[in-house]
Design an enzyme around this catalytic site. Sequence first.
Site, PDB file in Angstrom:
ATOM      1  N   HIS A  13       0.859  -1.187   0.000  1.00 34.51           N
ATOM      2  CA  HIS A  13       0.000   0.000   0.000  1.00 34.51           C
ATOM      3  C   HIS A  13       0.897   1.239   0.000  1.00 34.51           C
ATOM      4  CE1 HIS A  13      -3.300   2.593   0.328  1.00 34.51           C
ATOM      5  NE2 HIS A  13      -4.030   1.975   1.247  1.00 34.51           N
ATOM      6  N   HIS A  25      -2.590   6.995  -0.946  1.00 33.65           N
ATOM      7  CA  HIS A  25      -3.580   7.602  -0.047  1.00 33.65           C
ATOM      8  C   HIS A  25      -3.019   8.221   1.223  1.00 33.65           C
ATOM      9  CE1 HIS A  25      -6.704   4.706  -2.009  1.00 33.65           C
ATOM     10  NE2 HIS A  25      -6.128   5.537  -2.874  1.00 33.65           N
ATOM     11  N   TYR A  47      -0.514   7.224   3.208  1.00 24.85           N
ATOM     12  CA  TYR A  47       0.088   6.366   4.232  1.00 24.85           C
ATOM     13  C   TYR A  47       1.615   6.423   4.121  1.00 24.85           C
ATOM     14  CZ  TYR A  47      -4.716   4.909   4.909  1.00 24.85           C
ATOM     15  OH  TYR A  47      -6.070   4.921   5.168  1.00 24.85           O
TER      16      TYR A  47
END
Length: 354
Positions: free
Chosen positions: A180, A183, A185
């Site tokens: 990931h 977004h 992070y």
Amino acid sequence: MTTNTSLHKLFEPVQVGAWKLQSRVAMAPMTRCFADDETGVVNPQAVEYYRKRAQDGIGLIISEGTVISPRAKGNPGVPGLYTEEQVESWKPVTEAVHQEGGTIIAQIWHVGRLSHHELSGGQQPQSASAIQAKGYVPRFRKPFDQPEAMSKEEIHEVVNQYAQAARNAIKAGFDGVEIHGAHGYLVDQFNSDVSNQRTDEYGGDLAQRLTFMKEVLRAVIDAVGVDRTIIRFSAFKGDNLDYIWEDPEAAIRTFVEAFREVGVKMIHPSTMNFTQVLADGKTLHQLVRKYWDGLIIGVGSLDPETAEQALAEGTIDLAAIGRPLIANPDYLHRVKAGTPLETYEAEKHLLTLK
């Protein structure tokens, strides 16, 4: 009931990386908080949740965000992949998916500054720089904590944690991993000048800021193989809705150059609106395709018709579906039969297993 015969690409089996997929439809990663808050062990009910999506014919299931360490946690009740108990708890889930002919990968996750010390093992959140995010921790209702800037030693430690989580995912029966990197992070915090004001080799212009992402990618690829590794990235920042790349096309070129440098083959550009024009009359995925000839997963409130068209045009290779798959465990069966889809409703579906 009339069968929908106009959406043949969606239902087409395909070989992707190391995986033979039942269809070109992917289940987008969605935080569901299906784990014990203290241990990060997956709730046994999650077995049927994922089984039903594989049973429906979903090609690639991407798990909910699964943290790589106690300090990586930023939501209550999220699962982990850093203890033996967590690894064991995932095995019934992956076995159930495989029994239905499905493929499931783990999204490995570190939220960085988007956390609170009460969630991250009593320690301050980590980030590229000591810059506090705006907003509140989801489902926790407390402001994001002031993060600590990571030392180089801590950076190397976290890179190793990503690699170990990837190895643990394979041990748990997952078919691969998605990093990931989107977004807002941790990986994205290094990528963005909003959250990264470092003056060492991890800071600077965009190409230089991607150094941490590249180190994570190399470590994970070394751990589980390039044909089992996907990277998710975005312009969208969950904690900064006003953020935008100054030159989207140049930014995409820079990301693509970084992906090629480390040998990545599969990428997941993420947006909230698949059809939104980003630059030069093109959407995010169209701009990415302009420079990238490897696998692209499309996502962003896709409906079946839009997904089918993008697949047919070659803009994307897989179409990731999010909330409709929460509301409709039999999503593909409904689409194929022309049956109306149940509308996703947060209060009804957010914390229910179906």
